[in-house]
Structures are given as structure tokens and as C-alpha cells.
Design a protein around this motif. Sequence first.
Motif, PDB file in Angstrom:
ATOM      1  N   UNK A 152      -4.444  -9.103  13.287  1.00  0.00           N
ATOM      2  CA  UNK A 152      -5.538  -9.611  12.450  1.00  0.00           C
ATOM      3  C   UNK A 152      -5.846  -8.615  11.343  1.00  0.00           C
ATOM      4  N   UNK A 153      -5.927  -7.335  11.689  1.00  0.00           N
ATOM      5  CA  UNK A 153      -6.227  -6.308  10.688  1.00  0.00           C
ATOM      6  C   UNK A 153      -5.134  -6.224   9.633  1.00  0.00           C
ATOM      7  N   UNK A 154      -3.880  -6.380  10.058  1.00  0.00           N
ATOM      8  CA  UNK A 154      -2.759  -6.327   9.121  1.00  0.00           C
ATOM      9  C   UNK A 154      -2.843  -7.461   8.111  1.00  0.00           C
ATOM     10  N   UNK A 155      -3.119  -8.669   8.587  1.00  0.00           N
ATOM     11  CA  UNK A 155      -3.183  -9.805   7.664  1.00  0.00           C
ATOM     12  C   UNK A 155      -4.442  -9.768   6.799  1.00  0.00           C
ATOM     13  N   UNK A 156      -5.504  -9.182   7.302  1.00  0.00           N
ATOM     14  CA  UNK A 156      -6.690  -8.983   6.463  1.00  0.00           C
ATOM     15  C   UNK A 156      -6.358  -8.035   5.306  1.00  0.00           C
ATOM     16  N   UNK A 157      -5.583  -7.004   5.608  1.00  0.00           N
ATOM     17  CA  UNK A 157      -5.169  -6.054   4.574  1.00  0.00           C
ATOM     18  C   UNK A 157      -4.198  -6.700   3.596  1.00  0.00           C
ATOM     19  N   UNK A 158      -3.264  -7.490   4.125  1.00  0.00           N
ATOM     20  CA  UNK A 158      -2.300  -8.183   3.258  1.00  0.00           C
ATOM     21  C   UNK A 158      -3.004  -9.145   2.308  1.00  0.00           C
ATOM     22  N   UNK A 159      -3.976  -9.855   2.841  1.00  0.00           N
ATOM     23  CA  UNK A 159      -4.728 -10.797   2.014  1.00  0.00           C
ATOM     24  C   UNK A 159      -5.521 -10.058   0.942  1.00  0.00           C
ATOM     25  N   UNK A 160      -6.052  -8.901   1.294  1.00  0.00           N
ATOM     26  CA  UNK A 160      -6.852  -8.127   0.340  1.00  0.00           C
ATOM     27  C   UNK A 160      -5.992  -7.614  -0.817  1.00  0.00           C
ATOM     28  N   UNK A 161      -4.790  -7.106  -0.520  1.00  0.00           N
ATOM     29  CA  UNK A 161      -3.941  -6.569  -1.593  1.00  0.00           C
ATOM     30  C   UNK A 161      -3.276  -7.678  -2.392  1.00  0.00           C
ATOM     31  N   UNK A 162      -3.295  -8.903  -1.872  1.00  0.00           N
ATOM     32  CA  UNK A 162      -2.666 -10.021  -2.593  1.00  0.00           C
ATOM     33  C   UNK A 162      -3.513 -10.496  -3.758  1.00  0.00           C
ATOM     34  N   UNK A 164      -5.087  -9.290  -6.974  1.00  0.00           N
ATOM     35  CA  UNK A 164      -5.111  -8.183  -7.932  1.00  0.00           C
ATOM     36  C   UNK A 164      -6.467  -7.994  -8.615  1.00  0.00           C
ATOM     37  N   UNK A 165      -7.332  -9.002  -8.550  1.00  0.00           N
ATOM     38  CA  UNK A 165      -8.625  -8.921  -9.227  1.00  0.00           C
ATOM     39  C   UNK A 165      -9.748  -8.447  -8.301  1.00  0.00           C
ATOM     40  N   UNK A 166      -9.414  -8.186  -7.052  1.00  0.00           N
ATOM     41  CA  UNK A 166     -10.434  -7.734  -6.100  1.00  0.00           C
ATOM     42  C   UNK A 166     -10.947  -6.351  -6.512  1.00  0.00           C
ATOM     43  N   UNK A 167     -12.259  -6.235  -6.701  1.00  0.00           N
ATOM     44  CA  UNK A 167     -12.858  -4.979  -7.169  1.00  0.00           C
ATOM     45  C   UNK A 167     -13.331  -4.089  -6.027  1.00  0.00           C
ATOM     46  N   UNK A 168     -13.682  -4.691  -4.904  1.00  0.00           N
ATOM     47  CA  UNK A 168     -14.183  -3.920  -3.763  1.00  0.00           C
ATOM     48  C   UNK A 168     -13.231  -4.075  -2.583  1.00  0.00           C
ATOM     49  N   UNK A 173      -8.268  -0.437   3.436  1.00  0.00           N
ATOM     50  CA  UNK A 173      -7.490  -0.058   2.265  1.00  0.00           C
ATOM     51  C   UNK A 173      -7.990   1.232   1.631  1.00  0.00           C
ATOM     52  N   UNK A 174      -9.275   1.487   1.742  1.00  0.00           N
ATOM     53  CA  UNK A 174      -9.846   2.701   1.148  1.00  0.00           C
ATOM     54  C   UNK A 174      -9.289   3.956   1.790  1.00  0.00           C
ATOM     55  N   UNK A 175      -8.843   3.859   3.030  1.00  0.00           N
ATOM     56  CA  UNK A 175      -8.354   5.029   3.752  1.00  0.00           C
ATOM     57  C   UNK A 175      -6.844   5.222   3.630  1.00  0.00           C
ATOM     58  N   UNK A 176      -6.163   4.311   2.930  1.00  0.00           N
ATOM     59  CA  UNK A 176      -4.704   4.367   2.847  1.00  0.00           C
ATOM     60  C   UNK A 176      -4.213   5.209   1.675  1.00  0.00           C
ATOM     61  N   UNK A 177      -3.049   5.817   1.881  1.00  0.00           N
ATOM     62  CA  UNK A 177      -2.382   6.539   0.802  1.00  0.00           C
ATOM     63  C   UNK A 177      -1.733   5.515  -0.122  1.00  0.00           C
ATOM     64  N   UNK A 178      -1.463   5.880  -1.379  1.00  0.00           N
ATOM     65  CA  UNK A 178      -0.853   4.935  -2.331  1.00  0.00           C
ATOM     66  C   UNK A 178       0.444   4.309  -1.823  1.00  0.00           C
ATOM     67  N   UNK A 186       4.143  -5.137  -1.064  1.00  0.00           N
ATOM     68  CA  UNK A 186       5.492  -5.709  -0.963  1.00  0.00           C
ATOM     69  C   UNK A 186       5.564  -6.741   0.154  1.00  0.00           C
ATOM     70  N   UNK A 187       4.918  -6.434   1.273  1.00  0.00           N
ATOM     71  CA  UNK A 187       4.902  -7.380   2.391  1.00  0.00           C
ATOM     72  C   UNK A 187       4.102  -8.623   2.031  1.00  0.00           C
ATOM     73  N   UNK A 188       2.996  -8.433   1.319  1.00  0.00           N
ATOM     74  CA  UNK A 188       2.145  -9.567   0.924  1.00  0.00           C
ATOM     75  C   UNK A 188       2.892 -10.509  -0.024  1.00  0.00           C
TER      76      UNK A 188
END
Length: 230
Positions: A152-162, A164-168, A173-178, A186-188
Motif C-alpha cells: 500500500x505504501x509503495x503504491x501511494x508513493x508511486x501515485x504521488x510521483x506520477x 508532476x504538479x503535486x506541490x506537497x 517522499x520527503x525522506x527519500x534520496x533523489x 520509472x516504476x510509476x
Amino acid sequence: MITILHGDDLASSRNYYISERQKSKNPVILDGGKLTLSDLMQSLEGGSLFNEEKDIFIENFFSSKKLNTNFKEIVAYIDKNSGQANVFFWENSELSKTELAIFKKSTVKLFKIPKNLFGFLDNITPGNINSIKQFHELLNQTAEELIFFMIVRQFRSLLAVSDPEAKNPIDELKRLAPWQTGKLRNQAKIFGQKKLITIYNRLYEIDSAYKQGRLSTTLTQTIDFLLAGL
């Protein structure tokens, strides 16, 4: 006897902690975040508790160290009387060596998320039947509830990075390295945002049904069907 349960595999550590509580004939459950020395003494000494071999269960005591002005006194009191009772500490994170050394004698049980769980999550893609095999291999190492939570957490993250206009961005994701964020993107892309939304909604339905006892199959079987249908 003092037993400390900690680590990032919360499902496994929590299950162990709850099982010990259920086995106890006379458990005393205390909130480590609100624990005071006077409350502890009253709970432990009332009715000659130590002579009755009762079990003490304390949650998130170490994480309250900075806020608890009686922390050292409580540690000293438990250390002194632990030979007459079983004291279980459960923490919702992994403790440092310094924290674990607070008690002179204790049994420490570390519950770690298997490293191959993250490899499994990274390999979840449409049509990858091998992910089902990886899932069942993981079941030999950790609880199905934890694996589902991580999916669930993985797909929440995938959906968030999918988006591009998400500001928050979400907290994960805030804790991840680039480089980690780039791997998620890439997975998304392989799924596409529309399919990610469909999958995430399905995960929400499964989670709700599981918590309410409405799943028509076991959680393991449900995850099998989910992975096979990607």
C-alpha cells in the motif's frame, strides 16, 4: 526479567508483544509516554505485585525519554525490581545501542524488515508473475500484514510521483534520496497514472474489507490475485 522489543518490522514485533500479553495471567499494561514514577510504583507495589509474579507491559517508553522528567528514576526502579517480575517494553522504532544499554540486564529482540522486501516492492510491475513467487518467499520471513502495508505504501508513493504538479509530497517522499525518487518515477511510468489510481483504490477496498473481516479469501490469497491481475 526485562525484555525489549524493537525494530521497523512493527507487524511482527506487535504480534509478539500481543501474544505475550495474552499468555500472561495477570498483565499490567502501561503507557510509556505518560508513565510517572508514582504511577509505576502504585501499579507495581499495589497488592504485592512483584510477589505475585505479574507481567508488566510498557509501550513506547524509550521514545518518551526527552519528555519524561522521571525517566532515570523509572529506569532505576525497574532495574532494581526486575528480578521479581517480567517487564516487556515495546517500541515502534529501532533503538540505538545507547538506548538498549540503559538497562543493565535485558533480553533484546530486534524485528527488522527483510531487505528483500524492498526488492520485491521495486519489482512489482504489470505482468510480472515472478512477484508472486517473491511474495511467498517473503511470507517465510515476515507477516502478511506487513507485506500488505508495504505494498500500500509503495503504491501511494508511486501515485504521488506520477503527478508532476503535486506541490506537497507525501511524508514518505520527503525522506527519500533523489535516486530513490527517480526509481519510483520509472516504476510509476510503467503503470501510468490511471492504472495506479485503479490499483490504489483496490488496495483501499482490500484494507477496509480485511479490517472489517469481510474478505472472501485469506489476505495472502487476496494479494496473490492482486499481483496476478496487475
